[in-house]
Design a protein around this motif. Structure first.
Motif, PDB file in Angstrom:
ATOM      1  N   LYS A  33       7.227 -15.785  56.528  1.00  0.00           N
ATOM      2  CA  LYS A  33       6.910 -14.968  57.696  1.00  0.00           C
ATOM      3  C   LYS A  33       5.410 -14.792  57.885  1.00  0.00           C
ATOM      4  CE  LYS A  33       7.740 -10.366  59.646  1.00  0.00           C
ATOM      5  NZ  LYS A  33       8.394  -9.053  59.429  1.00  0.00           N
ATOM      6  N   ALA A  34       4.691 -14.658  56.763  1.00  0.00           N
ATOM      7  CA  ALA A  34       3.280 -14.306  56.837  1.00  0.00           C
ATOM      8  C   ALA A  34       2.337 -15.503  56.832  1.00  0.00           C
ATOM      9  CB  ALA A  34       2.926 -13.395  55.662  1.00  0.00           C
ATOM     10  N   SER A  35       2.844 -16.689  56.486  1.00  0.00           N
ATOM     11  CA  SER A  35       1.955 -17.816  56.208  1.00  0.00           C
ATOM     12  C   SER A  35       1.094 -18.238  57.393  1.00  0.00           C
ATOM     13  CB  SER A  35       2.779 -19.013  55.720  1.00  0.00           C
ATOM     14  OG  SER A  35       3.735 -19.381  56.704  1.00  0.00           O
ATOM     15  N   LYS A  36       1.586 -18.057  58.616  1.00  0.00           N
ATOM     16  CA  LYS A  36       0.845 -18.534  59.784  1.00  0.00           C
ATOM     17  C   LYS A  36      -0.321 -17.628  60.164  1.00  0.00           C
ATOM     18  CE  LYS A  36       4.658 -21.147  61.815  1.00  0.00           C
ATOM     19  NZ  LYS A  36       5.529 -21.336  63.010  1.00  0.00           N
ATOM     20  N   SER A  37      -0.166 -16.328  59.957  1.00  0.00           N
ATOM     21  CA  SER A  37      -1.225 -15.418  60.390  1.00  0.00           C
ATOM     22  C   SER A  37      -1.973 -14.733  59.269  1.00  0.00           C
ATOM     23  CB  SER A  37      -0.669 -14.314  61.288  1.00  0.00           C
ATOM     24  OG  SER A  37       0.676 -14.235  61.308  1.00  0.00           O
ATOM     25  N   LEU A  38      -1.497 -14.867  58.024  1.00  0.00           N
ATOM     26  CA  LEU A  38      -2.114 -14.172  56.908  1.00  0.00           C
ATOM     27  C   LEU A  38      -2.487 -15.143  55.788  1.00  0.00           C
ATOM     28  CD1 LEU A  38       0.311 -11.125  56.611  1.00  0.00           C
ATOM     29  CD2 LEU A  38      -1.833 -11.233  57.875  1.00  0.00           C
ATOM     30  N   THR A  39      -3.454 -14.742  54.993  1.00  0.00           N
ATOM     31  CA  THR A  39      -3.798 -15.490  53.793  1.00  0.00           C
ATOM     32  C   THR A  39      -3.178 -14.785  52.590  1.00  0.00           C
ATOM     33  OG1 THR A  39      -5.899 -16.224  54.744  1.00  0.00           O
ATOM     34  CG2 THR A  39      -5.684 -16.344  52.354  1.00  0.00           C
ATOM     35  N   ILE A  40      -2.507 -15.548  51.736  1.00  0.00           N
ATOM     36  CA  ILE A  40      -1.844 -14.991  50.560  1.00  0.00           C
ATOM     37  C   ILE A  40      -2.402 -15.676  49.319  1.00  0.00           C
ATOM     38  CG2 ILE A  40       0.354 -14.634  49.376  1.00  0.00           C
ATOM     39  CD1 ILE A  40       1.706 -14.891  52.149  1.00  0.00           C
ATOM     40  N   GLU A  41      -2.844 -14.880  48.337  1.00  0.00           N
ATOM     41  CA  GLU A  41      -3.382 -15.430  47.096  1.00  0.00           C
ATOM     42  C   GLU A  41      -2.733 -14.739  45.900  1.00  0.00           C
ATOM     43  OE1 GLU A  41      -7.637 -15.801  46.787  1.00  0.00           O
ATOM     44  OE2 GLU A  41      -7.864 -15.714  48.966  1.00  0.00           O
ATOM     45  N   SER A  42      -2.430 -15.517  44.880  1.00  0.00           N
ATOM     46  CA  SER A  42      -1.797 -14.988  43.672  1.00  0.00           C
ATOM     47  C   SER A  42      -2.803 -14.183  42.854  1.00  0.00           C
ATOM     48  CB  SER A  42      -1.247 -16.138  42.837  1.00  0.00           C
ATOM     49  OG  SER A  42      -0.755 -15.672  41.606  1.00  0.00           O
ATOM     50  N   LEU A  43      -2.328 -13.061  42.292  1.00  0.00           N
ATOM     51  CA  LEU A  43      -3.146 -12.224  41.411  1.00  0.00           C
ATOM     52  C   LEU A  43      -2.605 -12.209  39.983  1.00  0.00           C
ATOM     53  CD1 LEU A  43      -3.948  -9.019  43.496  1.00  0.00           C
ATOM     54  CD2 LEU A  43      -5.555 -10.794  42.800  1.00  0.00           C
ATOM     55  N   LEU A  44      -1.328 -11.848  39.853  1.00  0.00           N
ATOM     56  CA  LEU A  44      -0.707 -11.687  38.539  1.00  0.00           C
ATOM     57  C   LEU A  44       0.724 -12.203  38.583  1.00  0.00           C
ATOM     58  CD1 LEU A  44      -1.729  -7.964  37.939  1.00  0.00           C
ATOM     59  CD2 LEU A  44      -2.750  -9.907  36.776  1.00  0.00           C
ATOM     60  N   GLU A  45       1.236 -12.585  37.415  1.00  0.00           N
ATOM     61  CA  GLU A  45       2.644 -12.935  37.289  1.00  0.00           C
ATOM     62  C   GLU A  45       3.299 -11.966  36.312  1.00  0.00           C
ATOM     63  OE1 GLU A  45       2.917 -17.005  36.143  1.00  0.00           O
ATOM     64  OE2 GLU A  45       2.485 -17.758  38.161  1.00  0.00           O
ATOM     65  N   GLY A  46       4.505 -11.510  36.665  1.00  0.00           N
ATOM     66  CA  GLY A  46       5.178 -10.534  35.821  1.00  0.00           C
ATOM     67  C   GLY A  46       6.615 -10.908  35.542  1.00  0.00           C
ATOM     68  N   LYS A  47       7.218 -10.175  34.630  1.00  0.00           N
ATOM     69  CA  LYS A  47       8.622 -10.332  34.265  1.00  0.00           C
ATOM     70  C   LYS A  47       9.331  -8.989  34.421  1.00  0.00           C
ATOM     71  CE  LYS A  47       8.120 -14.592  32.482  1.00  0.00           C
ATOM     72  NZ  LYS A  47       8.839 -15.794  32.944  1.00  0.00           N
TER      73      LYS A  47
END
Length: 304
Positions: A155-169
């Motif tokens: 939904k967000a990929s076209k208008s927003l920038t998304i970057e990974s910060l952390l991975e969790g369990k």
């Protein structure tokens, strides 16, 4: 060798007097004399010669003093540049975060950023991932800290920038008094006979609903927006809960042994992606500067 010693020899050279240098720098003559003596011993060069006419530099000392002045000038340049950069950032950032990152990551980032850029007004909101994304799309939020789902990513990929910060369990959190406390891992079916207190968010509700058909109804004691209330109820053995390892970093209940965390091995997705999301364009310069601090703190919090 340290910066104070550079200041001392530069000031003694300027005044030709240890007593005048001490007065100018607001320290004792003994402190300056001892510090310079330690420096001379360290580098193996006599910097000053002392006589009744005053304190003057030796030929070798002149070279050392010249370099010391160059160092002090560079330090002043750094301070001036830092002051310029600090004053060059102004305006307002509205930052929204899910509770996991609001508790663990955001406080230290805000403190450091505000210290370096006091002219920036920071407004913080604690809401769910879906609301954060919608807020950014509506231009009500500048930066969001979310758990990234495939639906949200699409939904967000076209208008927003998304970057990974952390991975969790995902972990099951139980009291040290709970019969589950001795388990080294758990599956979803193991939770059915226990009261659950669940964070009141879309991700949690969807997760619980997805297992109802195959496993049956869960015993939901309550849902709440208050993460501290959840941990308190777990610690007092009133219920168990599901929380990510990111949310429990440096947590006092876990550190004191009042809450035991047990991996939930069949939780899907296996890896939970904590991400930062922000608009393409907008307050570009200010957002990018805050992101620098955010990414650096995330590396310190949970090195990859």
């Amino acid at each position: 060798m340290n910066l104070e010693q550079m200041q001392y020899i530069a000031e003694v050279d300027r005044t030709h007097s240890i007593s005048l240098a001490a007065e100018s720098l607001h320290i004792s003559q003994a402190a300056i004399s001892q510090s310079i003596a330690l420096l001379e011993k360290e580098i193996g060069i006599v910097i000053f010669k002392r006589s009744r006419l005053g304190t003057t530099s030796t030929n070798e000392g002149k070279h050392i003093i010249r370099i010391a002045n160059e160092i002090l000038n560079k330090v002043n340049e750094i301070r001036d540049e830092a002051m310029y950069l600090s004053n060059s950032y102004s305006g307002e950032l509205v930052i929204a975060s899910i509770p996991s990152l609001f508790i663990t990551l955001l406080p230290q980032v805000l403190s450091k950023f505000k210290s370096d850029f006091p002219n920036v007004k920071l407004t913080i909101r604690e809401i769910g991932s879906k609301e954060i994304t919608e807020g950014i799309l509506k231009d009500e939020v500048d930066i969001g800290l979310i758990i990234l789902s495939e639906e949200m990513k699409h939904k967000a990929s076209k208008s927003l920038t998304i970057e990974s910060l952390l991975e969790g369990k995902m972990n099951v959190c139980v009291s040290k008094k709970s019969p589950l406390a001795s388990r080294d891992k758990l599956k979803v079916k193991d939770l059915r006979q226990h009261s659950l207190v669940i964070y009141n968010g879309q991700n949690w509700s969807s997760y619980i609903d997805s297992y109802k058909q195959s496993i049956g109804l869960f015993n939901i004691l309550c849902t709440t927006d208050n993460s501290e209330a959840i941990k308190r109820m777990v610690a007092e053995n009133l219920a168990i809960s599901l929380l990510t390892d990111v949310m429990l970093l440096n947590d006092a209940y876990v550190r004191n042994g009042d809450i035991i965390t047990i991996p939930l091995v069949d939780y899907k997705p296996e890896t939970i992606q904590f991400s930062v999301v922000y608009p393409k364009g907008g307050k570009e310069k200010l957002i990018q500067k805050f992101l620098e601090y955010l990414k650096e703190s995330s590396k310190v919090l949970m090195p990859r």
